[in-house]
Design an enzyme around this catalytic site. Sequence first.
Site, short mmCIF file in Angstrom:
data_model
loop_
_atom_site.label_atom_id
_atom_site.label_comp_id
_atom_site.label_asym_id
_atom_site.label_seq_id
_atom_site.Cartn_x
_atom_site.Cartn_y
_atom_site.Cartn_z
N GLY A 136 0.65 -1.43 0.05
CA GLY A 136 -0.05 -0.01 -0.08
C GLY A 136 0.92 1.25 0.01
CG ASP A 137 3.75 4.36 1.39
OD1 ASP A 137 4.21 4.77 0.50
OD2 ASP A 137 3.18 4.92 2.19
CG ASP A 138 7.51 4.73 -1.30
OD1 ASP A 138 6.63 4.94 -2.46
OD2 ASP A 138 7.58 5.66 -0.46
CB SER B 90 3.08 0.09 -4.99
OG SER B 90 2.84 0.75 -3.85
#
Length: 488
Positions: A265-267, A298
């Site tokens: 959900g992020d980098d 992502s």
Amino acid sequence: MASLMLKASPLVHFLRSLCVVVLLATSVVSGRHHSSSPPASRNGQSMYLAPNCRAHTASLADFGGVGDGTTSNTAAFRSAVDELSQYSGDGGAMLYVPAGKWLTGPFNLTSHFTLFLHSDAVILGSQNMSEWPVIAPLPSYGRGRDKIGGRYASLIGGANLTDVVITGNNGTIDGQGAMWWSKFHQNKLKYTRGYLVELMWSEGIFISNVTLLNSPAWNIHPVYSSNIVVQGVTILAPTRSPNTDGINPDSCSHVRIEDCYVVSGDDCVAIKSGWDEYGIKFNMPSQHIVVRRLTCVSPTSAMIALGSEMSGGVSDVRAEDITAVNTESAVRIKTAVGRGNYVKDVFVRGMHLDGMKYVFWMTGNYKSHPDDGFDPNAIPVVDNISYQDVVATGVYKSAARLEGIDGAPFRGICLANVTAQLDKSKKYPWTCTDVEGVSSADVTPPPCEALQQGKHDGACPFPTDTLPIDKVTVQQCAYDVPPAGAGN
């Protein structure tokens, strides 16, 4: 929220199949299996690969562990590590986690130590918040990342350690993060969420052949550490889960990340070094970092991010043979006035991208600050950034969004052998402000004028020297398997 959490096997198999279909991740899959498949047994013993073997082995079941998924094993893990720490000067020790579901709150590791997970072992993060101690914020951040003040301990932690291994037969560490994500979204947490793995002030970290699921926030966070290898690791979280970054080396030197697979959900990888005035004062850079054969999914973030917390500086980052599918951007630089220091000497080659919002994205206006004490004269320097051998298909926004800082442009950008196929024709496929650089004739679509200040026919620079971290090798280690059914 529990329905949002991921299970490893079906999603892994689906996404790997997708990558094979688009011919993007073949090298990752074959590389992982080749590097992580020692002989299963030898002379009645089981085998694994690690930089250092251990003279002593014990099972979690020997310390009262119960792998039923409901009994708390926090005391068992802590007791086991404490007992095995006596062997740190006598050949080291391995803690074997058998098949089963081992519910636990945070526990710390020790030096000359291996945490080994059976293929059917699952370490489950406790849902009882009283089992999660609150610890001090990192000095290079000055506060918790989510909240002012302290932060919850990470599920697996440790500080001032030497020679630490987390490995296994692809067992699972599941943070059961849905509870934490829900409380975070509802602003019901007093402190910053913990991570799955955080090792601080440590030397010689090796993490391989495990699956990490549903972290409350960041998954793997080495900080103020050196000589780190993360290889053959699968990391999975729902693509809308908050701040579930994959691998975040933070003020670390000599790091090798290879053959990893991240859905986040992020980098997927974020290289950091402290936040604004706290990071400037702490002054510990991230440097000499290699990323190879990474596959990332992502939709809202980057495959590799540099920053945004980079106030100790980031330099000598080498990324090659990397793949992103359905990801917002490839290698993204994130910084702002107040961050200070630098992002420089970044070398990227061999990117295979499909379904991207942007191919290239840099911003000098990220804005996120820990407090109002940042120095408005702390202007970051971004220089010597090279991208070459890039193929991107299904780009649905633009080839590039490059936004430097007024009066302090991002300089030394080099582009060579780049093809970005946009889903729809764009009048302005490149957006550039306050950037300077050069490009070769084989960049399609042609870049903005600011990146054509010096046409060149050759490749962009990429270092030819070998970093010390690339000389770290593994050996076959043997251990006696504890009795079948132990702990169940």
